[in-house]
Design a protein around this motif. Structure first.
Motif, PDB file in Angstrom:
ATOM      1  N   ILE A 174       0.833  -1.201   0.000  1.00  0.00           N
ATOM      2  CA  ILE A 174       0.000   0.000   0.000  1.00  0.00           C
ATOM      3  C   ILE A 174       0.868   1.251   0.000  1.00  0.00           C
ATOM      4  CG2 ILE A 174      -1.655   1.330   1.360  1.00  0.00           C
ATOM      5  CD1 ILE A 174      -2.891  -1.303   2.241  1.00  0.00           C
ATOM      6  N   ARG A 175       1.944   1.245   0.771  1.00  0.00           N
ATOM      7  CA  ARG A 175       2.836   2.411   0.780  1.00  0.00           C
ATOM      8  C   ARG A 175       3.424   2.652  -0.603  1.00  0.00           C
ATOM      9  NH1 ARG A 175       4.790   0.090   5.664  1.00  0.00           N
ATOM     10  NH2 ARG A 175       6.759  -0.444   4.620  1.00  0.00           N
ATOM     11  N   ASP A 176       3.807   1.583  -1.291  1.00  0.00           N
ATOM     12  CA  ASP A 176       4.361   1.721  -2.642  1.00  0.00           C
ATOM     13  C   ASP A 176       3.323   2.288  -3.604  1.00  0.00           C
ATOM     14  OD1 ASP A 176       6.765   0.732  -1.770  1.00  0.00           O
ATOM     15  OD2 ASP A 176       6.463  -1.296  -2.565  1.00  0.00           O
ATOM     16  N   TYR A 177       2.065   1.841  -3.444  1.00  0.00           N
ATOM     17  CA  TYR A 177       0.992   2.348  -4.307  1.00  0.00           C
ATOM     18  C   TYR A 177       0.759   3.836  -4.058  1.00  0.00           C
ATOM     19  CZ  TYR A 177      -3.661   2.885  -6.392  1.00  0.00           C
ATOM     20  OH  TYR A 177      -4.724   3.313  -7.144  1.00  0.00           O
ATOM     21  N   ILE A 178       0.790   4.241  -2.800  1.00  0.00           N
ATOM     22  CA  ILE A 178       0.611   5.654  -2.467  1.00  0.00           C
ATOM     23  C   ILE A 178       1.716   6.489  -3.089  1.00  0.00           C
ATOM     24  CG2 ILE A 178       0.724   7.305  -0.553  1.00  0.00           C
ATOM     25  CD1 ILE A 178      -0.768   5.207   1.142  1.00  0.00           C
ATOM     26  N   VAL A 179       2.934   6.028  -2.975  1.00  0.00           N
ATOM     27  CA  VAL A 179       4.058   6.763  -3.562  1.00  0.00           C
ATOM     28  C   VAL A 179       3.914   6.846  -5.080  1.00  0.00           C
ATOM     29  CG1 VAL A 179       6.549   6.684  -3.988  1.00  0.00           C
ATOM     30  CG2 VAL A 179       5.657   6.241  -1.684  1.00  0.00           C
ATOM     31  N   ALA A 180       3.541   5.742  -5.715  1.00  0.00           N
ATOM     32  CA  ALA A 180       3.437   5.706  -7.182  1.00  0.00           C
ATOM     33  C   ALA A 180       2.338   6.618  -7.696  1.00  0.00           C
ATOM     34  CB  ALA A 180       3.205   4.269  -7.650  1.00  0.00           C
ATOM     35  N   THR A 181       1.274   6.797  -6.924  1.00  0.00           N
ATOM     36  CA  THR A 181       0.132   7.594  -7.392  1.00  0.00           C
ATOM     37  C   THR A 181       0.070   8.974  -6.726  1.00  0.00           C
ATOM     38  OG1 THR A 181      -1.270   6.453  -5.775  1.00  0.00           O
ATOM     39  CG2 THR A 181      -1.300   5.621  -8.034  1.00  0.00           C
ATOM     40  N   THR A 182       1.150   9.395  -6.105  1.00  0.00           N
ATOM     41  CA  THR A 182       1.177  10.738  -5.518  1.00  0.00           C
ATOM     42  C   THR A 182       0.892  11.827  -6.555  1.00  0.00           C
ATOM     43  OG1 THR A 182       2.611  10.125  -3.674  1.00  0.00           O
ATOM     44  CG2 THR A 182       2.636  12.429  -4.341  1.00  0.00           C
ATOM     45  N   PRO A 183       1.420  11.756  -7.793  1.00  0.00           N
ATOM     46  CA  PRO A 183       1.064  12.797  -8.777  1.00  0.00           C
ATOM     47  C   PRO A 183      -0.441  12.884  -9.024  1.00  0.00           C
ATOM     48  CG  PRO A 183       2.962  11.548  -9.542  1.00  0.00           C
ATOM     49  CD  PRO A 183       2.425  10.817  -8.338  1.00  0.00           C
ATOM     50  N   THR A 184      -1.138  11.739  -8.999  1.00  0.00           N
ATOM     51  CA  THR A 184      -2.592  11.750  -9.167  1.00  0.00           C
ATOM     52  C   THR A 184      -3.259  12.421  -7.976  1.00  0.00           C
ATOM     53  OG1 THR A 184      -2.498   9.695 -10.446  1.00  0.00           O
ATOM     54  CG2 THR A 184      -4.623  10.297  -9.507  1.00  0.00           C
ATOM     55  N   ASN A 185      -2.774  12.125  -6.779  1.00  0.00           N
ATOM     56  CA  ASN A 185      -3.345  12.741  -5.590  1.00  0.00           C
ATOM     57  C   ASN A 185      -3.149  14.252  -5.586  1.00  0.00           C
ATOM     58  OD1 ASN A 185      -2.614  13.557  -2.416  1.00  0.00           O
ATOM     59  ND2 ASN A 185      -4.515  12.425  -2.738  1.00  0.00           N
ATOM     60  N   ILE A 186      -2.043  14.711  -6.094  1.00  0.00           N
ATOM     61  CA  ILE A 186      -1.818  16.158  -6.184  1.00  0.00           C
ATOM     62  C   ILE A 186      -2.837  16.796  -7.126  1.00  0.00           C
ATOM     63  CG2 ILE A 186      -0.192  17.895  -7.050  1.00  0.00           C
ATOM     64  CD1 ILE A 186       2.043  16.223  -5.782  1.00  0.00           C
ATOM     65  N   LEU A 187      -3.172  16.107  -8.206  1.00  0.00           N
ATOM     66  CA  LEU A 187      -4.250  16.590  -9.077  1.00  0.00           C
ATOM     67  C   LEU A 187      -5.580  16.614  -8.321  1.00  0.00           C
ATOM     68  CD1 LEU A 187      -3.454  14.769 -12.461  1.00  0.00           C
ATOM     69  CD2 LEU A 187      -3.128  17.188 -11.935  1.00  0.00           C
ATOM     70  N   ASP A 188      -5.800  15.611  -7.460  1.00  0.00           N
ATOM     71  CA  ASP A 188      -7.032  15.576  -6.660  1.00  0.00           C
ATOM     72  C   ASP A 188      -7.141  16.822  -5.792  1.00  0.00           C
ATOM     73  OD1 ASP A 188      -7.413  13.061  -7.742  1.00  0.00           O
ATOM     74  OD2 ASP A 188      -6.896  11.983  -5.904  1.00  0.00           O
ATOM     75  N   TRP A 189      -6.051  17.188  -5.139  1.00  0.00           N
ATOM     76  CA  TRP A 189      -6.070  18.380  -4.295  1.00  0.00           C
ATOM     77  C   TRP A 189      -6.375  19.623  -5.124  1.00  0.00           C
ATOM     78  CZ3 TRP A 189      -6.157  19.132   0.830  1.00  0.00           C
ATOM     79  CH2 TRP A 189      -5.845  18.057   1.650  1.00  0.00           C
ATOM     80  N   SER A 190      -5.823  19.692  -6.334  1.00  0.00           N
ATOM     81  CA  SER A 190      -6.100  20.844  -7.203  1.00  0.00           C
ATOM     82  C   SER A 190      -7.559  20.860  -7.633  1.00  0.00           C
ATOM     83  CB  SER A 190      -5.191  20.807  -8.427  1.00  0.00           C
ATOM     84  OG  SER A 190      -3.827  20.926  -8.057  1.00  0.00           O
ATOM     85  N   SER A 191      -8.106  19.686  -7.953  1.00  0.00           N
ATOM     86  CA  SER A 191      -9.514  19.601  -8.356  1.00  0.00           C
ATOM     87  C   SER A 191     -10.425  20.005  -7.206  1.00  0.00           C
ATOM     88  CB  SER A 191      -9.849  18.180  -8.816  1.00  0.00           C
ATOM     89  OG  SER A 191      -9.118  17.819  -9.972  1.00  0.00           O
ATOM     90  N   GLU A 192     -10.100  19.536  -6.009  1.00  0.00           N
ATOM     91  CA  GLU A 192     -10.893  19.895  -4.831  1.00  0.00           C
ATOM     92  C   GLU A 192     -10.853  21.387  -4.577  1.00  0.00           C
ATOM     93  OE1 GLU A 192     -11.293  21.402  -1.044  1.00  0.00           O
ATOM     94  OE2 GLU A 192      -9.283  20.693  -1.509  1.00  0.00           O
ATOM     95  N   GLU A 193      -9.685  21.979  -4.734  1.00  0.00           N
ATOM     96  CA  GLU A 193      -9.550  23.418  -4.475  1.00  0.00           C
ATOM     97  C   GLU A 193     -10.339  24.241  -5.491  1.00  0.00           C
ATOM     98  OE1 GLU A 193      -6.065  26.627  -3.259  1.00  0.00           O
ATOM     99  OE2 GLU A 193      -5.519  24.623  -3.955  1.00  0.00           O
ATOM    100  N   CYS A 194     -10.458  23.726  -6.714  1.00  0.00           N
ATOM    101  CA  CYS A 194     -11.218  24.435  -7.757  1.00  0.00           C
ATOM    102  C   CYS A 194     -12.729  24.315  -7.549  1.00  0.00           C
ATOM    103  CB  CYS A 194     -10.854  23.895  -9.139  1.00  0.00           C
ATOM    104  SG  CYS A 194      -9.214  24.377  -9.707  1.00  0.00           S
ATOM    105  N   PHE A 195     -13.147  23.368  -6.717  1.00  0.00           N
ATOM    106  CA  PHE A 195     -14.573  23.189  -6.434  1.00  0.00           C
ATOM    107  C   PHE A 195     -14.945  24.174  -5.328  1.00  0.00           C
ATOM    108  CE2 PHE A 195     -17.914  20.670  -4.055  1.00  0.00           C
ATOM    109  CZ  PHE A 195     -18.929  20.965  -4.949  1.00  0.00           C
ATOM    110  N   ASP A 196     -15.445  25.326  -5.720  1.00  0.00           N
ATOM    111  CA  ASP A 196     -15.596  26.431  -4.769  1.00  0.00           C
ATOM    112  C   ASP A 196     -16.944  27.114  -4.969  1.00  0.00           C
ATOM    113  OD1 ASP A 196     -15.104  28.313  -2.856  1.00  0.00           O
ATOM    114  OD2 ASP A 196     -13.578  29.408  -3.985  1.00  0.00           O
ATOM    115  N   LEU A 197     -17.958  26.628  -4.263  1.00  0.00           N
ATOM    116  CA  LEU A 197     -19.294  27.198  -4.355  1.00  0.00           C
ATOM    117  C   LEU A 197     -19.697  27.767  -2.999  1.00  0.00           C
ATOM    118  CD1 LEU A 197     -21.110  24.369  -6.355  1.00  0.00           C
ATOM    119  CD2 LEU A 197     -20.187  26.507  -7.254  1.00  0.00           C
ATOM    120  N   ARG A 198     -20.477  28.811  -3.023  1.00  0.00           N
ATOM    121  CA  ARG A 198     -20.962  29.409  -1.782  1.00  0.00           C
ATOM    122  C   ARG A 198     -21.961  28.474  -1.115  1.00  0.00           C
ATOM    123  NH1 ARG A 198     -19.344  34.488  -1.008  1.00  0.00           N
ATOM    124  NH2 ARG A 198     -18.469  35.627  -2.782  1.00  0.00           N
ATOM    125  N   LEU A 199     -22.153  28.679   0.171  1.00  0.00           N
ATOM    126  CA  LEU A 199     -23.037  27.820   0.945  1.00  0.00           C
ATOM    127  C   LEU A 199     -24.442  27.768   0.366  1.00  0.00           C
ATOM    128  CD1 LEU A 199     -21.992  28.705   4.606  1.00  0.00           C
ATOM    129  CD2 LEU A 199     -21.791  26.478   3.508  1.00  0.00           C
TER     130      LEU A 199
END
Length: 270
Positions: A174-199
């Motif tokens: 699992i640790r190896d998988y996390i390391v290998a897919t870290t670039p994908t997770n960084i995209l996830d953080w960017s996608s989440e940050e772009c999701f910005d709607l008011r309450l």
């Protein structure tokens, strides 16, 4: 498997009954739901998928195109494949994608169960600026660490969600998988940050929604669940005793029970 458009999307299903679509979060695939699905028994049609860049779902984003709409496209394609109204169940970033899908409102969603969803921008809109800054400082440091060449940069993210030392409790695979897919997770953080709607936008969600958080989850996660429960009409909030962010795997019986009860209630009303 779903082909949309000319790209693979992970798709598996089992059982008969009301359709529940299980959406995993970052660093996960549909396989993470096996324990929960097994506990649900044969009363439901359980459909699993994986988000962009995980499992058999091909990545469609780039650093210049991280809009969460790319993830919504995946979920809508899977819903279309089911040819039914679905009960959406999402964990972590997957819960955020479920929210975004419901807000785009192009598919038939019977209900939502959001387990530790992570639309952190809500903290800014709710005035919880200290918690918001805590998350952004942590994620920014993580991205800088990765780009500076630190192979285990993701350790900080896993330990944020699960508590200090969580990363080291995972198996080597699992640790190896996390390391290998870290670039994908960084995209996830960017996608989440772009999701910005008011309450106010969340008042448009009509699907009966259950918000689930862990007793020992990080304060920003717990507060997001509270904010969502106040913003989504008719929603309910449940705290799972003794659980933290990874409750799908550590507390599958509690998670399965909450899903079963919520879906059963909605189906009865339908």
């Amino acid at each position: 498997m779903v082909e949309y458009p000319a790209r693979r999307i992970d798709y598996r299903e089992q059982g008969l009954g009301p359709t529940i679509l299980f959406v995993p979060g970052s660093w996960s695939t549909g396989a993470m739901w096996r324990g929960v699905i097994a506990l649900l028994g044969d009363r439901f049609r359980a459909v699993t998928t994986s988000l962009l860049g995980y499992g058999d779902t091909e990545e469609r984003r780039t650093p210049d195109d991280v809009l969460i709409e790319r993830e919504i496209d995946v979920i809508e394609a899977v819903i279309q494949r089911t040819n039914s109204t679905v009960h959406l169940v999402g964990h972590s970033y997957g819960g955020t994608v479920c929210l975004a899908t419901a807000l785009r409102d192009r598919t038939k969603i019977a209900s939502m169960t959001l387990i530790e969803a992570t639309p952190f921008n809500l903290l800014r809109h709710s005035g919880d600026l200290g918690l918001y800054q805590q998350v952004r400082s942590m994620s920014d440091a993580y991205v800088r660490s990765y780009h500076s060449g630190k192979q285990l940069a993701a350790r900080s993210i896993i330990d944020f969600y699960g508590g200090d030392g969580s990363f080291d409790t995972f198996s080597a695979r699992i640790r190896d998988y996390i390391v290998a897919t870290t670039p994908t997770n960084i995209l996830d953080w960017s996608s989440e940050e772009c999701f910005d709607l008011r309450l106010a936008a969340y008042a448009g969600i009509t699907a009966p929604s259950l918000l689930v958080r862990g007793q020992h989850s990080p304060p920003p996660i717990q507060r997001v669940a509270e904010v969502l429960s106040g913003a989504i009409p008719g929603s309910s909030l449940v705290t799972v005793p003794g659980a933290s962010h990874f409750m799908v795997e550590t507390h599958p019986a509690d998670v399965a029970r909450l899903i079963r009860e919520h879906v059963a209630t909605v189906e009865t009303l339908r």
